[in-house]
Design a protein around this motif. Structure first.
Motif, PDB file in Angstrom:
ATOM      1  N   TYR A   1      -2.703  -6.161   5.873  1.00 23.15           N
ATOM      2  CA  TYR A   1      -3.213  -4.868   6.377  1.00 23.15           C
ATOM      3  C   TYR A   1      -4.720  -4.725   6.137  1.00 23.15           C
ATOM      4  O   TYR A   1      -5.470  -4.420   7.064  1.00 23.15           O
TER       5      TYR A   1
ATOM      6  N   VAL B   1       1.224   2.029   9.330  1.00 19.21           N
ATOM      7  CA  VAL B   1       0.281   2.004   8.204  1.00 19.21           C
ATOM      8  C   VAL B   1      -1.057   2.617   8.631  1.00 19.21           C
ATOM      9  O   VAL B   1      -1.660   3.399   7.891  1.00 19.21           O
TER      10      VAL B   1
ATOM     11  N   SER C   1       4.384   6.008   4.229  1.00 18.39           N
ATOM     12  CA  SER C   1       4.129   5.757   5.656  1.00 18.39           C
ATOM     13  C   SER C   1       5.415   5.580   6.456  1.00 18.39           C
ATOM     14  O   SER C   1       5.406   5.680   7.681  1.00 18.39           O
TER      15      SER C   1
END
Ligand SMILES: Nc1ncnc2c1ncn2[C@@H]1O[C@H](COP(=O)(O)OP(=O)(O)OP(=O)(O)O)[C@@H](O)[C@H]1O
Ligand SMILES: C[C@@](O)(CCOP(=O)(O)O)CC(=O)O
Length: 448
Positions: A19, A280, A365
């Protein structure tokens, strides 16, 4: 005789940096794997009045994709029978557009794809081999066979790009950095366009360069290219992007420290990275500035982890006695002895804290980055002899898990018959730092 060439590129495991690596300011650590994607290319004179590219993947129920490519259609590949594969299409489009070949002599280009077993769950497959290679054959098409998450699409985009580049530049030498960079840049553009412009490109970079510390390029380099239909303008900008623009990407070759290896376990499920990423990103945007603090903390931990692997690497060379004691401690010395070595303790603490932060993001999330069944599995792995760390690589979720273990750790026998590991199939692969290589096309013939 028809001249063929063959190329192969490795799969990957993103050990830290998931991420965050979508943002050019954060580093990631990617290990290239022994599981590889292969492409064998041959060029013939066309028997009709068209230039054609046909890609076959006989391992997947004889899948094949055939395209006609013409300059007066801006080199956009036109599927012969309506069957499409976006990764192959975008590789063809970008390589033809880049080279702008004179197609007055029509070509028939054939590329055979082979993928090593690690990329897909093996249930119901049959092995075919010759004395050089072996591949699994499935009775279903590629889109119907569950994948393990090793980056098959990046491997595919990279080998198809290399194969086509070799057709238009017969002097291609993948041992030359300049040639590798050309393939990397073209494959990044192709993969990004095929994937819907969501990835950081770490998988294509590892497929090309092998195990790396990776920091991405600015995504706008690719998203700012004009529409494909822009024809000549697209071609000019693509050539400028590939040949002249400084991508400001960091790709530093790395290797896991001596006597440590990577073990991957398939949980037979798989996750959709794009959906996880979307959740996310929306969590991140809705929770600023706290989410930035979480990312910054994760980044410190990632950097510490990467740095400490480097420290272990030099320790193995400088102080082999102490290093041997560390390996012994990991091989069944017990928790206290392991944690008495500050470097080992640091690596484990980094991973524990990284996982803790991802569990927080999971909860807030709704993206299943470290779902509780995977937490239990990773925790169980940490008690096995020889295990240094256990993580969910990449986007996490239900793709294959990654352990760093000593070279002597026997994970299979320790987990056999233990119900905590019922869901796991240990994959027959390891780290293998090398990126794209040229192979011998004869090694792919007469598989039985
Ligand atoms: N051997 C192959 N032959 C032809 N196409 C393939 C092959 N392997 C992968 N592909 C293409 O790549 C697609 C899978 O790409 P996807 O990005 O979903 O998975 P991945 O790259 O293996 O995993 P991840 O993105 O989680 O690392 C397939 O649907 C197919 O289009
Ligand atoms: C979430 C992300 O950072 C990692 C995805 O990794 P993987 O394809 O799930 O191994 C996305 C990306 O970097 O492309």
């Amino acid at each position: 005789m028809v001249e063929s060439r063959a190329f192969s590129a490795p799969g990957k495991a993103l050990l830290v940096g998931g991420y965050l690596v979508l943002d050019p300011k954060y580093k990631s650590y990617v290990v290239a794997l022994s599981a590889r994607m292969h492409g064998v290319v041959s060029k013939h004179e066309s028997e009709d009045n068209h230039t054609r590219v046909t890609v076959t993947s006989s391992q997947f129920n004889n899948d094949s994709w055939s395209y006609i490519v013409e300059e007066n259609n801006a080199f956009f590949p036109n599927s012969v029978d309506g069957k499409r594969n976006p990764f192959i299409e975008m590789a063809i489009f970008n390589v033809f557009t880049y080279f702008k070949p004179d197609l007055s002599n029509k070509l028939d280009i054939q590329i055979e794809i082979f993928s090593d077993s690690g990329y897909h769950s093996q249930a119901g497959s049959v092995l075919k081999r010759n004395s050089f290679k072996e591949f699994s054959y499935h009775s279903h098409s590629i889109t119907e066979v569950p994948k393990t998450g090793l980056g098959s699409s990046a491997g595919l985009a990279t080998v198809v790009t290399a194969a086509l580049v070799s057709v238009f530049n017969p002097n291609l030498d993948v041992n030359r950095d300049q040639d590798l960079t050309l393939i990397h840049n073209l494959a990044q553009v192709a993969h990004c366009q095929a994937q819907g412009k969501v990835g950081s490109g770490f998988d294509v970079a590892a497929a090309t360069f092998g195990s790396i510390m990776y920091q991405r390029f600015d995504p706008r380099l690719i998203t700012d290219l004009p529409e494909h239909s822009a024809g000549q303008i697209y071609g000019q900008q693509l050539r400028s992007l590939v040949n002249q623009v400084d991508w400001k990407v960091t790709i530093e070759r790395v290797r896991l420290p001596d006597q440590l290896r990577l073990v991957m376990g398939d949980v037979n499920s798989g996750s959709e990275t794009t959906k996880l990423v979307a959740k996310v990103i929306s969590w991140y945007n809705a929770n600023l500035p706290r989410s930035l603090d979480v990312y910054e903390e994760l980044n410190c931990l990632n950097e510490e982890f990467i740095k400490t692997l480097g420290v272990l690497n030099s320790l193995a060379a400088k102080d082999p006695n102490r290093y041997a004691q560390m390996m012994e401690a990991l091989n069944g010395g017990g928790y206290k002895r392991i944690m008495a070595f500050s470097e080992l303790a640091k690596l484990r603490n980094c991973i524990n804290c990284i996982r803790e932060n991802f569990r927080l993001i999971t909860k807030e999330s709704g993206a299943d980055i470290e779902p509780s069944v995977q937490t239990e599995l990773l925790d169980a792995c940490m008690w096995l002899d020889g295990v240094l760390t256990a993580v969910l690589p990449g986007a996490g979720g239900y793709d294959a898990i990654s352990l760093i273990t000593t070279k002597d750790a026997d994970i299979r026998s320790q987990t056999e018959g233990n119900s905590a590991f019922d869901a796991v199939t240990w994959l027959d692969l390891s780290q293998a730092d090398i990126g794209l290589v040229e192979e011998n096309p004869i090694h792919y013939q007469d598989l039985k």
